[in-house]
Design an enzyme around this catalytic site. Structure first.
Site, PDB file in Angstrom:
ATOM      1  N   HIS A 141      15.805  29.086 -17.274  1.00 44.10           N
ATOM      2  CA  HIS A 141      15.119  28.296 -18.201  1.00 44.10           C
ATOM      3  C   HIS A 141      14.052  29.139 -18.954  1.00 44.10           C
ATOM      4  O   HIS A 141      12.553  28.920 -19.352  1.00 44.10           O
ATOM      5  CB  HIS A 141      13.993  27.706 -17.706  1.00 44.10           C
ATOM      6  CG  HIS A 141      15.500  26.256 -16.825  1.00 44.10           C
ATOM      7  ND1 HIS A 141      16.433  26.100 -16.593  1.00 44.10           N
ATOM      8  CD2 HIS A 141      15.452  26.230 -14.885  1.00 44.10           C
ATOM      9  CE1 HIS A 141      16.912  25.503 -15.822  1.00 44.10           C
ATOM     10  NE2 HIS A 141      16.698  25.096 -14.606  1.00 44.10           N
ATOM     11  N   HIS A 215      13.389  18.206 -17.712  1.00 49.18           N
ATOM     12  CA  HIS A 215      13.770  19.060 -16.483  1.00 49.18           C
ATOM     13  C   HIS A 215      13.075  17.989 -15.528  1.00 49.18           C
ATOM     14  O   HIS A 215      12.424  18.028 -14.353  1.00 49.18           O
ATOM     15  CB  HIS A 215      13.456  20.387 -16.179  1.00 49.18           C
ATOM     16  CG  HIS A 215      14.203  21.378 -14.818  1.00 49.18           C
ATOM     17  ND1 HIS A 215      14.429  20.587 -14.155  1.00 49.18           N
ATOM     18  CD2 HIS A 215      15.083  22.190 -14.926  1.00 49.18           C
ATOM     19  CE1 HIS A 215      14.830  21.049 -12.943  1.00 49.18           C
ATOM     20  NE2 HIS A 215      15.320  22.398 -13.927  1.00 49.18           N
ATOM     21  N   GLU A 354      20.257  17.707 -16.172  1.00 44.34           N
ATOM     22  CA  GLU A 354      19.765  18.064 -18.055  1.00 44.34           C
ATOM     23  C   GLU A 354      21.003  18.201 -18.660  1.00 44.34           C
ATOM     24  O   GLU A 354      21.976  18.717 -18.942  1.00 44.34           O
ATOM     25  CB  GLU A 354      19.280  19.751 -17.042  1.00 44.34           C
ATOM     26  CG  GLU A 354      18.550  19.340 -15.852  1.00 44.34           C
ATOM     27  CD  GLU A 354      18.337  20.541 -15.592  1.00 44.34           C
ATOM     28  OE1 GLU A 354      18.406  21.962 -16.333  1.00 44.34           O
ATOM     29  OE2 GLU A 354      18.617  21.089 -14.067  1.00 44.34           O
TER      30      GLU A 354
HETATM   31  C1  GLA Z   1      17.970  24.409 -12.779  1.00 43.48           C
HETATM   32  C2  GLA Z   1      19.162  25.224 -12.003  1.00 43.48           C
HETATM   33  C3  GLA Z   1      19.140  25.076  -9.900  1.00 43.48           C
HETATM   34  C4  GLA Z   1      16.956  25.922 -10.315  1.00 43.48           C
HETATM   35  C5  GLA Z   1      16.334  24.462 -11.180  1.00 43.48           C
HETATM   36  C6  GLA Z   1      14.778  24.911 -10.680  1.00 43.48           C
HETATM   37  O1  GLA Z   1      18.493  22.986 -12.657  1.00 43.48           O
HETATM   38  O2  GLA Z   1      20.239  24.891 -12.931  1.00 43.48           O
HETATM   39  O3  GLA Z   1      19.092  25.927 -10.060  1.00 43.48           O
HETATM   40  O4  GLA Z   1      16.495  27.053 -11.194  1.00 43.48           O
HETATM   41  O5  GLA Z   1      16.628  24.469 -12.560  1.00 43.48           O
HETATM   42  O6  GLA Z   1      14.815  25.109  -9.584  1.00 43.48           O
END
Ligand code: GLA
Length: 392
Positions: A141, A215, A354
């Protein structure tokens, strides 16, 4: 495996906000004269003194989104249930300080690269770039200080009769290890068709990977009353991407039929989540990319997913221009976060849908490219559309 979904008969209803009455102060009323609006209030300051604002967007039906220029975070999103009661359908915190302290990306814009890049490394034009490793040995991210933790320049706009918030940010060359100055614009619009529409744009002066997403953790019960295991999800996909123990795709595209990952028709999320399946064990639940099969022309949105909370009747459609969607079932919440109104978010208390290109694409040439080149324009659109369905 259990039967794939419980059949309920449902009616799609037009939103009935204007016809409802109620004394609860969370119930908002639309009327003939209600117009889209956007207001700005001071929300606080970061530890370095930078001040941060909170914008309240309303549409003509009384839906309301509060969005901050810190991380572009959607702090709250009020939509009506089948009785017209407006409640908040996203997880988050009550104060800016809590977001700054520790957040699992609640409601934020994610970039430069949503999802993981293996070993925090990729090669471009013969040069190796090293990124922050903030998820075990991998990059997640956007790194230690991704777009979820920066302050965006914010300009509200209601000129089209809808409430939009224009957010811009210039990510300098080398930020979090990425090449190129990246100029990014994200526009949130709360449309009068009861959609939260997000459009992303970017340009660069050096080749660089870009994969922007949102997110938001949805819990359509309103006010996060229960976990999301009874929510019925469908994903319009042809397959999913199995992962390794670091949640990096192995490169395989696996068919859905006969697997717990089959959401081709709506199925309660809890139905198969504890099924004895190595992929579910690796993700502690669902935390995978589905390859969308909505066959849309480039630049046009196609239907990616639907989500229904049968109890409240809240129904959400996700439309996107992107080729993939990461469905994350909130497996790492672990009761670690005390959220809005003091609600403790246990595992599976919210879910993320997402929209994005595939994880680790810079290292997987068989995946659609995420490389933006100077002179080209990155653009991507995702729409979360809200309505209600009623049980007979
Ligand atoms: C995303 C990732 C997850 C986790 C979340 C945040 O969705 O795919 O594995 O890292 O973000 O906690």
């Amino acid at each position: 495996m259990k039967p794939s979904f419980s059949i309920i008969t449902i009616f799609v209803l037009a939103l009935q906000i204007g016809c409802q009455s109620g004394s609860n102060n969370q119930t908002k009323h639309a009327n003939e004269t209600m117009k889209a609006n956007i207001t700005k209030t001071a929300w606080g300051a970061l530890p370095d003194g930078t001040t941060v604002d909170l914008f309240t967007l309303t549409n003509k039906n009384g839906l309301e989104a509060k969005i901050s220029n810190y991380g572009g975070i959607v702090v709250s999103l009020f939509t009506p249930d089948m009785n017209g009661k407006m409640e908040d359908i996203v997880l988050g915190f009550d104060s800016l300080d809590e977001y700054v302290k520790d957040t699992p990306y609640f409601g934020s814009i994610v970039g430069r690269y949503g999802n993981r890049i293996a070993k925090g490394r990729f090669e471009l034009k013969g040069k190796t770039y090293n990124l922050a490793k903030n998820d075990g040995e991998n990059h997640l991210h956007g790194g230690l200080k991704g777009f979820d933790k920066v302050v965006w320049e914010a300009v509200p706009d209601t000129s089209s009769g809808e409430a939009s918030l224009n957010l811009t940010y210039v990510s300098p060359d080398g930020e979090e290890g990425y090449p190129g100055n990246l100029e990014v614009r994200v526009v949130y619009t709360l449309t009068n068709q009861d959609e939260l529409k997000i459009t992303y744009f970017a340009t660069t002066d050096k080749q660089t990977p870009v994969n922007l997403t949102h997110h938001g953790y949805f819990n359509l019960t309103g006010g996060a009353k229960r976990d999301i295991l009874a929510h019925e999800l469908s994903i319009n996909a042809s397959g999913f991407l199995p992962v390794d123990s670091g949640l990096i795709p192995t490169g395989e595209l696996r068919a859905l039929n006969g697997t717990p990952f089959n959401f081709k028709t709506p199925k309660p999320i809890g139905n198969d989540i504890n099924f004895d399946d190595i992929q579910l064990k690796l993700g502690l639940g669902y935390d995978h990319t589905w390859v969308l099969s909505n066959h849309k022309p480039i630049g046009e949105v196609g239907l990616a997913a639907t989500l229904l909370d049968p109890e409240s009747g809240r129904y959400m459609e996700v439309w996107t221009t992107e080729p993939g969607i990461q469905f994350y079932s909130g497996n790492f919440l672990h009761g670690k976060y005390k959220g809005k109104g003091g609600v403790v978010y246990q595992d599976r208390w919210g879910l993320c849908l997402e929209t994005q290109h595939f994880p680790d694409s810079p290292n997987r040439l068989i995946f659609p490219s995420t490389i933006l080149v100077p002179g080209d324009h990155y653009s991507s659109t995702t729409i979360y559309k809200f309505s209600v369905k009623r049980k007979l």
